[in-house]
Each structure stands twice: as structure tokens, then as C-alpha cells.
Design an enzyme around this catalytic site. Sequence first.
Site, PDB file in Angstrom:
ATOM      1  N   SER A 199      -6.190  -5.695   6.006  1.00  0.00           N
ATOM      2  CA  SER A 199      -7.079  -5.865   4.862  1.00  0.00           C
ATOM      3  C   SER A 199      -8.522  -5.465   5.178  1.00  0.00           C
ATOM      4  O   SER A 199      -8.745  -4.355   5.646  1.00  0.00           O
ATOM      5  CB  SER A 199      -6.981  -7.314   4.393  1.00  0.00           C
ATOM      6  OG  SER A 199      -7.307  -7.384   3.050  1.00  0.00           O
ATOM      7  N   LYS A 234      -9.831  -2.010   7.170  1.00  0.00           N
ATOM      8  CA  LYS A 234     -10.916  -1.062   6.888  1.00  0.00           C
ATOM      9  C   LYS A 234     -11.735  -0.924   8.176  1.00  0.00           C
ATOM     10  O   LYS A 234     -12.129   0.166   8.595  1.00  0.00           O
ATOM     11  CB  LYS A 234     -11.828  -1.585   5.773  1.00  0.00           C
ATOM     12  CG  LYS A 234     -11.130  -2.050   4.483  1.00  0.00           C
ATOM     13  CD  LYS A 234     -12.153  -2.555   3.444  1.00  0.00           C
ATOM     14  CE  LYS A 234     -11.632  -3.608   2.462  1.00  0.00           C
ATOM     15  NZ  LYS A 234     -10.595  -3.262   1.559  1.00  0.00           N
ATOM     16  N   TRP A 263      -3.274  -4.281  -5.612  1.00  0.00           N
ATOM     17  CA  TRP A 263      -4.740  -4.338  -5.477  1.00  0.00           C
ATOM     18  C   TRP A 263      -5.241  -3.323  -4.446  1.00  0.00           C
ATOM     19  O   TRP A 263      -6.289  -2.731  -4.591  1.00  0.00           O
ATOM     20  CB  TRP A 263      -5.098  -5.771  -5.059  1.00  0.00           C
ATOM     21  CG  TRP A 263      -6.548  -6.067  -4.923  1.00  0.00           C
ATOM     22  CD1 TRP A 263      -7.191  -6.461  -3.783  1.00  0.00           C
ATOM     23  CD2 TRP A 263      -7.553  -6.059  -5.952  1.00  0.00           C
ATOM     24  NE1 TRP A 263      -8.521  -6.683  -4.036  1.00  0.00           N
ATOM     25  CE2 TRP A 263      -8.768  -6.434  -5.365  1.00  0.00           C
ATOM     26  CE3 TRP A 263      -7.538  -5.746  -7.327  1.00  0.00           C
ATOM     27  CZ2 TRP A 263      -9.961  -6.521  -6.068  1.00  0.00           C
ATOM     28  CZ3 TRP A 263      -8.727  -5.830  -8.031  1.00  0.00           C
ATOM     29  CH2 TRP A 263      -9.909  -6.208  -7.412  1.00  0.00           C
ATOM     30  N   HIS A 280       0.613  -8.856   0.089  1.00  0.00           N
ATOM     31  CA  HIS A 280      -0.527  -8.514   0.947  1.00  0.00           C
ATOM     32  C   HIS A 280      -0.508  -9.425   2.175  1.00  0.00           C
ATOM     33  O   HIS A 280      -0.800 -10.621   2.071  1.00  0.00           O
ATOM     34  CB  HIS A 280      -1.793  -8.746   0.114  1.00  0.00           C
ATOM     35  CG  HIS A 280      -3.062  -8.377   0.804  1.00  0.00           C
ATOM     36  ND1 HIS A 280      -3.408  -7.072   1.051  1.00  0.00           N
ATOM     37  CD2 HIS A 280      -4.074  -9.139   1.278  1.00  0.00           C
ATOM     38  CE1 HIS A 280      -4.591  -7.050   1.650  1.00  0.00           C
ATOM     39  NE2 HIS A 280      -5.013  -8.284   1.804  1.00  0.00           N
TER      40      HIS A 280
HETATM   41  C1  GTR Z   1     -10.078  -8.931  -1.067  1.00  0.00           C
HETATM   42  C2  GTR Z   1     -10.794  -7.619  -1.132  1.00  0.00           C
HETATM   43  C3  GTR Z   1     -10.008  -6.564  -0.446  1.00  0.00           C
HETATM   44  C4  GTR Z   1      -9.432  -7.000   0.892  1.00  0.00           C
HETATM   45  C5  GTR Z   1      -9.072  -8.471   0.935  1.00  0.00           C
HETATM   46  C6  GTR Z   1      -8.940  -9.092   2.334  1.00  0.00           C
HETATM   47  O1  GTR Z   1     -10.725  -9.932  -1.744  1.00  0.00           O
HETATM   48  O2  GTR Z   1     -10.983  -7.307  -2.480  1.00  0.00           O
HETATM   49  O3  GTR Z   1     -10.786  -5.391  -0.307  1.00  0.00           O
HETATM   50  O4  GTR Z   1     -10.257  -6.665   1.916  1.00  0.00           O
HETATM   51  O5  GTR Z   1      -9.977  -9.262   0.282  1.00  0.00           O
HETATM   52  O6  GTR Z   1      -9.645  -8.742   3.259  1.00  0.00           O
HETATM   53  O7  GTR Z   1      -8.121  -9.997   2.455  1.00  0.00           O
END
Ligand code: GTR
Length: 427
Positions: free
Chosen positions: A266, A270, A357, A408
Site C-alpha cells: 500500500s 509506493k 481503490w 487490500h
Molecule cells: C489509503 C490510501 C491509499 C493506500 C492505503 C494504505 O487510505 O488512499 O493510497 O496507501 O491508504 O496505505 O493502506
Amino acid sequence: MKASESLLFVFLLSFLFACQKSPKDFEPNYDESKVPEYKLPDPLVFENGKPVTNSSEWYSKRRPEILKLFEEEVYGRIPEFEFNQVYVLNDCDSTALNGKAIRKQVTVKVIVDDKSLDINVLIFLPKSKKPVPAFLGYNFNGNHTVNHDTAIFVTRNWVMNNEEMGITGNKATQKSRGINSNNWPLDLIIERGFALATVYYGDIDPDFDDDFQNGIHGLVYHEGDIPAAEEWGSIAAWAWGLSRVMDYLETDPAIISQKVTVIGHSRLGKTALWAGAIDQRFAVVISNNSGCGGAAISRRQFGETVERINTIFPHWFCDNFNDYNNKEKNLPVDQHMLIALIAPRPVYVASATEDLWADPLGEFLAAAAADTVYRFLGLPGISIKTMPEPDHPAMEGYIGYHLRTGKHDITPWDWEQYLNFISFHLK
Ligand code: GTR
């Protein structure tokens, strides 16, 4: 203040408040037919329109050009500053994980002028006579959440409040010990002959918008000074922190420092991608469900968008990235070029079916579009042409990809694929 002035003040405040967007103001698009038409910038064409003609031109000119664009327009350039670094071994135990592993806890102390920042690294090593390859990845909630081992120090840094983990007042307690162990299948990693080094990302920069007063930014900027529009946000700061841990790993004789894989899930996926781009000591890069600002094509505006991420997480990217809110087509880069910056090293992008997402198709398309650079350099890029069926990993090429069934998350199944991919490519 006069009554009329205070009225104006109240009016201005409510106006500003009304202008501010909240998460519910962003209705994500999940409809493929509504994805705007777009044309990706060609990684093999210079900014001046001339084509890259050979691999040495890629490495010496075009790659630096793309790197600079990402630095100045997306993640932010890391300013030059002097620091010293010392490593302190706080714990070493060869009876960890029921006697199967060695546990070490090392502090990388970064000293800037008269201040210092402690990066607390937790390492598990297989019991091996020879040095081993390793994973390096950040954890979300503190090293002690990675495993139930009671000897792991509980982080004393600011942590995000979390009811489920019993975290209030931004302080971690014993309650969260081992809570994320499913994301860190240590037995599997150790059995396959790999070491794991992990750090709580908040050690480097606590994940909230504090105008860069804390973490590493707080050591570098003084008296209310903040990063310039093209200077580092938190993702770049976290990536910088991974390089400091790599500095330490290079000194650890138990680890093959030429075989360190940087991994992240997540927002930390990045971070892993950006760390792999700016620091070529990382031999392999793994992006797990990294989405917008990670592996997903920004121009698709599917799921999370540039505007939404910059609004909700204003500290993650550099200020210049705001110029592309809802104007993704003006970006001189897109995320396939971030993946291409990892070449010639192996890179793996993973998505999950329910993680719309993060735009699974956008992540796949970016991985597939990075292929041209790998092929140009004479390397097998991605081994598939279209999005694979769920749970059918493609890992023969230097760009691996899978779409896992589920939400996720980073699961033991994901790790198994990464272990297979690395074992295959880093023989
Ligand atoms: C969310 C965000 C994502 C992702 C995620 C995470 O809220 O919108 O870009 O990075 O968090 O890190 O779990």
C-alpha cells in the site's frame, strides 16, 4: 478586533472550511467505460522529442531525466544535508522463533547537527553458516506487531490510533504485539533461507500532516522552514530511511547486501517503488497493492485519484504534485515509468481482486507498459500480454505480476509468490 472585523474573520473561516474537500467529496470511478482516453508518455522518448537510441543513452541520459521528473513533480527531491550515522546492536538472540532463527535489534542512529533520529531495525535471520539474501520492508504499526515474540521492543514513537489494536493517545502498548503477524510469515521466509529486516515507518516520519516539523524533516529544516515545492514529502522521506537501513545491511556479514529485496504494501508499496528507483543497491523491488502514486497509471483516474490522494494526504508527495490534481494528462511521467526506473533489476507488482481503490488493471497496465524499457535493454520484461486470471502469477520475466483473490492486504500467499520470483531471478 472590531465586531465587523470578527464577522469577516468568521465568514472567511467558514468559507475556507466549505472549500476544503473531505473524503466523501470524492466519488471514485469504478466504471471502466468512464476511464478517460489517455496517451502514456513514452519512456524511450526524451523530453525534447528525440528517441533513445541505445541502452547506454537510457542509463546515462533518459533514466536520469525521468528520475528528475519524478523527483521534482511527484515525490520531491531529497535536499542535500550532512549527517553521521552509527549502528547500535541492542539485542541478539539465537533462540528466536522456537530456535529456528536469530533475532537482532539494531538502531541506526542518524545524527544531524546536535539532533538525532533513531531508526529501529528488527532482523530475523535463518541459522545459516553462509550469508543470506534479505527482505527489507516497513511495517505500519511498530516492529512488535510483526510477531508475538515478547522480546521485540514496543515502539515508543507516535502511532496511528487504532481501536482494534487498543491504541489510543498515539501510544503503542503490549496489546498490539503480534497483531500483524499474518502479514509477516516469518516461518516461511526463514525456511526459504531469507532474512527479514523491518522498521516501523513512523520512526522516519510520523504519518500525519504536521507541516514537516517532526521526523527527519524536523531535523533538516529549522525555525518553521518547510520543504520547497519540489522537495520531499513523506514518501520520499520513508524511501530515504530505507537507504539508511541498507547502509547498515551492507555492514552486516550475515546478509548478502547485493541480494536485498525492498518490499512494501500500500502506501509502503509506493515507498518501496520510489526507494528502488532512487537507490539502485536494492536488487529486487516488490510493490504490493500500491495503487495511486505507486504502480497504478494515474491517467486512468480509476479508484483513488491524484486529487484525492493529495487532498487527504497532503504530506505524502511534494507540493508540485498538486498541479496535476484532475490534470493527470499534464504529467510528464506516469507510473509505468517509475517501474521502468527499476530496470535492469527484477520488479514485481501485485494487485488484489477486491482492491478496486488501488486500480488492479491500472497496476497491471503500468507493469506491462514498463516492458518496453526492459526489452530495449535486452531483458525479458513481462511474460503475459493481458491481465491474468486471479491467482495465476506471471513471473518468468523480469517484471512479475499477480492478481490475488481477495482484499487490500499482504498475505502469506503473496509472500510465497515473491519468494518464488526472487529465488528464480536471483539464483
Ligand atoms: C489509503 C490510501 C491509499 C493506500 C492505503 C494504505 O487510505 O488512499 O493510497 O496507501 O491508504 O496505505 O493502506
